[in-house]
Design a protein around this motif. Structure first.
Motif, mmCIF file in Angstrom:
data_model
loop_
_atom_site.group_PDB
_atom_site.id
_atom_site.type_symbol
_atom_site.label_atom_id
_atom_site.label_comp_id
_atom_site.label_asym_id
_atom_site.label_seq_id
_atom_site.Cartn_x
_atom_site.Cartn_y
_atom_site.Cartn_z
ATOM 1 N N LEU A 1 47.547 39.363 54.663
ATOM 2 C CA LEU A 1 48.667 38.581 55.190
ATOM 3 C C LEU A 1 49.888 38.797 54.224
ATOM 4 C CD1 LEU A 1 46.809 35.406 55.749
ATOM 5 C CD2 LEU A 1 47.242 37.047 57.331
ATOM 6 N N ALA B 1 46.010 32.249 50.882
ATOM 7 C CA ALA B 1 44.626 32.885 51.051
ATOM 8 C C ALA B 1 44.673 34.003 51.830
ATOM 9 C CB ALA B 1 43.565 31.737 51.379
ATOM 10 N N ALA B 2 43.505 34.804 51.784
ATOM 11 C CA ALA B 2 43.315 35.739 52.791
ATOM 12 C C ALA B 2 42.538 35.311 54.059
ATOM 13 C CB ALA B 2 42.254 36.871 52.078
ATOM 14 N N LEU B 3 42.542 35.704 55.110
ATOM 15 C CA LEU B 3 41.907 35.486 56.543
ATOM 16 C C LEU B 3 41.243 36.692 56.828
ATOM 17 C CD1 LEU B 3 41.636 33.649 58.972
ATOM 18 C CD2 LEU B 3 43.762 34.598 59.747
ATOM 19 N N PHE B 4 39.851 36.462 56.804
ATOM 20 C CA PHE B 4 38.979 37.576 57.304
ATOM 21 C C PHE B 4 38.035 37.045 58.585
ATOM 22 C CE2 PHE B 4 34.768 39.844 55.854
ATOM 23 C CZ PHE B 4 35.046 40.573 56.648
ATOM 24 N N SER B 5 38.082 37.683 59.501
ATOM 25 C CA SER B 5 37.163 37.428 60.763
ATOM 26 C C SER B 5 35.934 38.497 60.827
ATOM 27 C CB SER B 5 37.924 37.643 62.012
ATOM 28 O OG SER B 5 38.983 36.825 62.146
ATOM 29 N N PRO B 6 34.844 37.968 60.329
ATOM 30 C CA PRO B 6 33.727 38.916 60.018
ATOM 31 C C PRO B 6 33.148 39.433 61.232
ATOM 32 C CG PRO B 6 33.253 36.671 58.952
ATOM 33 C CD PRO B 6 34.371 36.496 59.845
ATOM 34 N N GLN C 1 30.296 40.310 63.893
ATOM 35 C CA GLN C 1 29.108 39.648 64.402
ATOM 36 C C GLN C 1 28.085 40.521 64.145
ATOM 37 O OE1 GLN C 1 29.190 37.982 68.328
ATOM 38 N NE2 GLN C 1 27.010 37.717 68.177
ATOM 39 N N ARG D 1 26.743 41.181 61.112
ATOM 40 C CA ARG D 1 26.756 41.727 59.923
ATOM 41 C C ARG D 1 26.842 40.793 58.793
ATOM 42 N NH1 ARG D 1 28.252 47.350 59.177
ATOM 43 N NH2 ARG D 1 27.868 48.196 61.218
ATOM 44 N N ASP D 2 25.934 40.887 57.764
ATOM 45 C CA ASP D 2 25.947 40.208 56.554
ATOM 46 C C ASP D 2 27.209 40.437 55.672
ATOM 47 O OD1 ASP D 2 23.538 38.636 57.240
ATOM 48 O OD2 ASP D 2 22.340 39.899 56.238
ATOM 49 N N LEU D 3 27.472 39.735 54.883
ATOM 50 C CA LEU D 3 28.491 40.092 53.496
ATOM 51 C C LEU D 3 27.819 39.949 52.400
ATOM 52 C CD1 LEU D 3 31.593 37.824 54.787
ATOM 53 C CD2 LEU D 3 31.074 40.153 55.288
ATOM 54 N N LEU E 1 36.869 44.618 51.713
ATOM 55 C CA LEU E 1 38.101 43.718 50.848
ATOM 56 C C LEU E 1 37.801 43.743 49.197
ATOM 57 C CD1 LEU E 1 38.161 40.759 53.116
ATOM 58 C CD2 LEU E 1 39.445 42.940 53.544
ATOM 59 N N ILE F 1 34.145 42.498 48.603
ATOM 60 C CA ILE F 1 33.336 42.174 49.641
ATOM 61 C C ILE F 1 32.934 43.236 50.413
ATOM 62 C CG2 ILE F 1 33.067 40.599 51.541
ATOM 63 C CD1 ILE F 1 35.021 38.724 50.457
ATOM 64 N N PHE G 1 25.811 36.672 52.310
ATOM 65 C CA PHE G 1 26.313 35.508 52.847
ATOM 66 C C PHE G 1 26.397 36.023 54.488
ATOM 67 C CE2 PHE G 1 30.218 33.110 54.250
ATOM 68 C CZ PHE G 1 29.843 32.257 54.527
ATOM 69 N N LEU H 1 36.915 33.505 57.870
ATOM 70 C CA LEU H 1 36.666 33.130 56.498
ATOM 71 C C LEU H 1 38.146 32.947 55.618
ATOM 72 C CD1 LEU H 1 33.749 35.405 55.603
ATOM 73 C CD2 LEU H 1 33.673 32.811 56.217
ATOM 74 N N ILE I 1 39.835 32.940 52.074
ATOM 75 C CA ILE I 1 39.334 33.344 50.562
ATOM 76 C C ILE I 1 40.662 33.385 49.740
ATOM 77 C CG2 ILE I 1 38.116 35.191 49.507
ATOM 78 C CD1 ILE I 1 37.271 36.282 52.157
#
Lengths: 319, 319
Positions: free
Chosen positions: A21, A27-32, A34, A36-38, A81, A134, B30, B38, B40
């Motif tokens: 942003l 803060a950061a905004l992250f849409s994972p 679907q 996938r694991d982080l 990230l 991440i 995670f 998310l 962060i």
């Protein structure tokens, strides 16, 4: 505008991806994605402990990010990230921040990730760098430390000890071999190898504190003994030349730090596939031992007789 | 076992949730919830800058985590995970780490999140704490800084200036009022209020660098001017009593730091709902101004005449 915000805008905002942003929010905004694991890792580097005060800031920026990417590589994750926390004295010149950001840029381009946030603060003491990275992998695909099974082969990527030998020479005021020095200052995370090992390796860790220490982490998490054979450990030509002149430094091979290679285990029937994974990733992989029942790490000679390893990795708060 | 791993196992592993893998792996694992974004954030606290050398470690652990949770609160996110980076001199006693972990535990229980990883290293200088916190919110629900619209009301939660007045007294060697001191040492992130503001507030930030500075972040990101009225700023009884004795400290109200309240904007037609959100969250909210065309932050008196604000927040690398 304050110098703090000027530095963020000029040096760091250009490194940010959409999740950051513009580094203009809290803060950061992250849409994972679907399915996938982080995989998330955090490393702290402190001046005087992890890096010398006069280190080139470009080199430092590269290495600070790469050591985190090495953790992601060991877990078979693809970097996405990262976040940077930076403490530095007020009189740190602009050129230092610019160089540090340049090193980050090179490393993030090599790793395929972008900056998403962070915090920079003054300090009355040494510079401290804290990076959180991440990565993503398909759900369930992360390679943990706890899957090593008795009978598995133990493998190592690349060569060991190069960085420790370079650092040893520099701390004595000498000039290390250029190839060794590059290994110390410009480590390259084994990301492609990590990806290729998905579904093959049973356990994996990155070698940052020395092979004995990091193989020990796998041994502990897996409840097994790691038996490595000293003569099988992969050593570069530059390291061999250095050891010829300084035979007392051979412990750098197995207990030096900063290798940023992978140590991993895999069933013996997968040997051909492991070798092929190394070829595909462009990094040699070497079988160095076997997982046994028991605990800890044992190093043996060609006859299978245990040999002394000496120090077993760096401990930050003493033994 | 080295002291480093002993401290991790004894003090920090008990704080870890399932994503932390017992703090025995290279990274956390995670699996995000489908349909959630998310959020962060990362904050760095340095000894001598953000906290005094003799601060109680329990207090420090609480505050180090809470200041990150305050960022999540401002974004309307629910805390999930955090990572701790810690640099401390080798001779730091065990009791310090134990106290610090106790403070973290209290804050994570209050915030509803668990530890997922981190790194602890030695340092030749001051202690540095770097925390990365991850929260979740429904996809698209994060409240950013860039949505303030001309005509919106400006709101503030709780009271302002308490922590700065306490710090001022302590730096002069005095003993601050207990209520003010608690606000400095035990801030409470406005997490429930942040959640209640979902779908109501158009922009939000946490007040950590002083109201003028943090409202300024909203002004910049939204391309608007924030006009706040000095006489409307919420001040506690303890702060009023302190200011009666030290009228020259009134700038602490609008440019002191460490408030950890929320400053946010919302359309005027939502006034009743904003007040209800405060009631539901158990924290008073006060309308302190209006969003106008222009840029920056202007503070006015009751007649609408601009008044001087003095310093506009702390800058870590000078002006």
């Amino acid at each position: 505008m304050s110098r703090e915000f000027d530095l963020i805008g000029r040096c760091f905002a250009p490194l940010a991806g959409p999740e950051g942003l513009g580094l203009l929010d809290d803060a950061a905004l992250f849409s994972p994605t679907q399915g996938r694991d982080l995989v998330i890792t955090k490393d702290v580097l402190t001046e005087g402990i992890h890096f010398l005060s006069d280190v080139d800031p470009v080199t430092l920026g590269w290495k600070a990010l790469m050591v985190n990417l090495s953790d992601l590589a060991a877990k078979s994750a693809s970097p996405r990230l990262y976040f940077v926390g930076l403490s530095a004295p007020k009189d740190t010149p602009d050129s230092w921040f610019e160089g540090f950001a340049e090193g980050l840029r090179a490393a993030q381009e090599a790793g395929g990730l972008t900056l998403a946030g962070g915090d920079s603060t003054g300090s009355t003491g040494p510079r401290t760098i804290s990076i959180t990275a991440i990565g993503e992998c398909p759900a369930g695909a992360m390679i943990r430390r706890n899957g090593a099974t008795v009978g598995d082969d133990i493998w190592v990527s690349g060569t060991l000890g190069d960085a420790a030998l370079a650092l040893g020479a520099m701390l004595k005021g000498g000039e290390p071999d250029a190839a060794l020095r590059q290994r110390l200052e410009q480590p390259v995370a084994r990301l492609e190898l990590g990806t290729q090992l998905r579904g093959l390796a049973t356990a994996s860790a990155d070698v940052s504190d020395g092979l004995i220490a990091d193989a020990g982490h796998i041994a502990k998490a897996s409840g097994v003994q790691m038996v490595v054979e000293r003569t099988l450990l992969p050593v570069s030509e530059a390291a061999l030349a250095c050891l010829k002149e300084n035979p007392g430094l051979d412990h750098c091979i197995w207990s030096g730090g900063d290798d940023y290679e992978l140590v991993f285990t895999a069933p013996a029937f997968l040997r051909e596939k492991i070798l092929a994974a190394g070829t595909l990733a462009g990094v040699p992989v070497t079988r160095v031992g076997r997982v046994e029942t028991g605990e800890g790490v044992v190093m043996v000679d060609q006859a299978g007789v245990p040999v002394q390893t000496g120090a077993g990795g760096y401990s930050h708060f003493g033994d």
